[in-house]
Write a protein that holds these residues in place. Structure first.
Motif, mmCIF file in Angstrom:
data_model
loop_
_atom_site.group_PDB
_atom_site.id
_atom_site.type_symbol
_atom_site.label_atom_id
_atom_site.label_comp_id
_atom_site.label_asym_id
_atom_site.label_seq_id
_atom_site.Cartn_x
_atom_site.Cartn_y
_atom_site.Cartn_z
ATOM 1 N N HIS A 48 -21.699 1.384 2.194
ATOM 2 C CA HIS A 48 -22.224 2.090 2.240
ATOM 3 C C HIS A 48 -21.952 2.967 2.646
ATOM 4 N N VAL A 49 -20.983 3.776 3.109
ATOM 5 C CA VAL A 49 -21.026 5.045 3.043
ATOM 6 C C VAL A 49 -20.416 5.824 2.319
ATOM 7 N N PHE A 50 -19.425 5.654 1.637
ATOM 8 C CA PHE A 50 -18.810 6.440 0.305
ATOM 9 C C PHE A 50 -19.911 5.473 -0.724
ATOM 10 N N GLY A 51 -20.646 4.680 -1.109
ATOM 11 C CA GLY A 51 -21.280 4.155 -1.950
ATOM 12 C C GLY A 51 -22.146 5.028 -2.623
ATOM 13 N N PRO A 52 -22.994 5.712 -2.316
ATOM 14 C CA PRO A 52 -23.557 6.207 -2.775
ATOM 15 C C PRO A 52 -23.259 7.338 -3.452
#
Length: 56
Positions: A48-52
Motif C-alpha cells: 500500500h505504501v510503495f505499490g503505487p
C-alpha cells in the motif's frame, strides 16, 4: 413372544469422535500461524505504501 434386544458396544460414554489425528496433514504450530499472519500484514502495508510508485 419376547422381543430380542440388541445392545451396541459403548463408544466413549456417548461421545462421538468427529476426527482422528491425520498423519498426512501439514503441521503448523500456533506461533507459526501468528508469524505468517504478521508477515502477510507487513507485506500488505508495504504494498500500500510503495505499490503505487512501483506499479504505476
Amino acid at each position: 413372544m419376547a422381543k430380542e434386544r440388541t445392545t451396541l458396544p459403548p463408544t466413549g460414554a456417548g461421545l462421538m469422535r468427529f476426527f482422528d489425528e491425520d498423519t498426512r496433514a501439514i503441521k503448523v504450530s500456533p506461533k507459526g500461524v501468528i508469524a505468517m499472519t504478521l508477515v502477510l500484514i507487513a507485506v500488505e502495508v508495504l504494498l500500500h505504501v510503495f505499490g503505487p510508485s512501483i506499479f504505476g
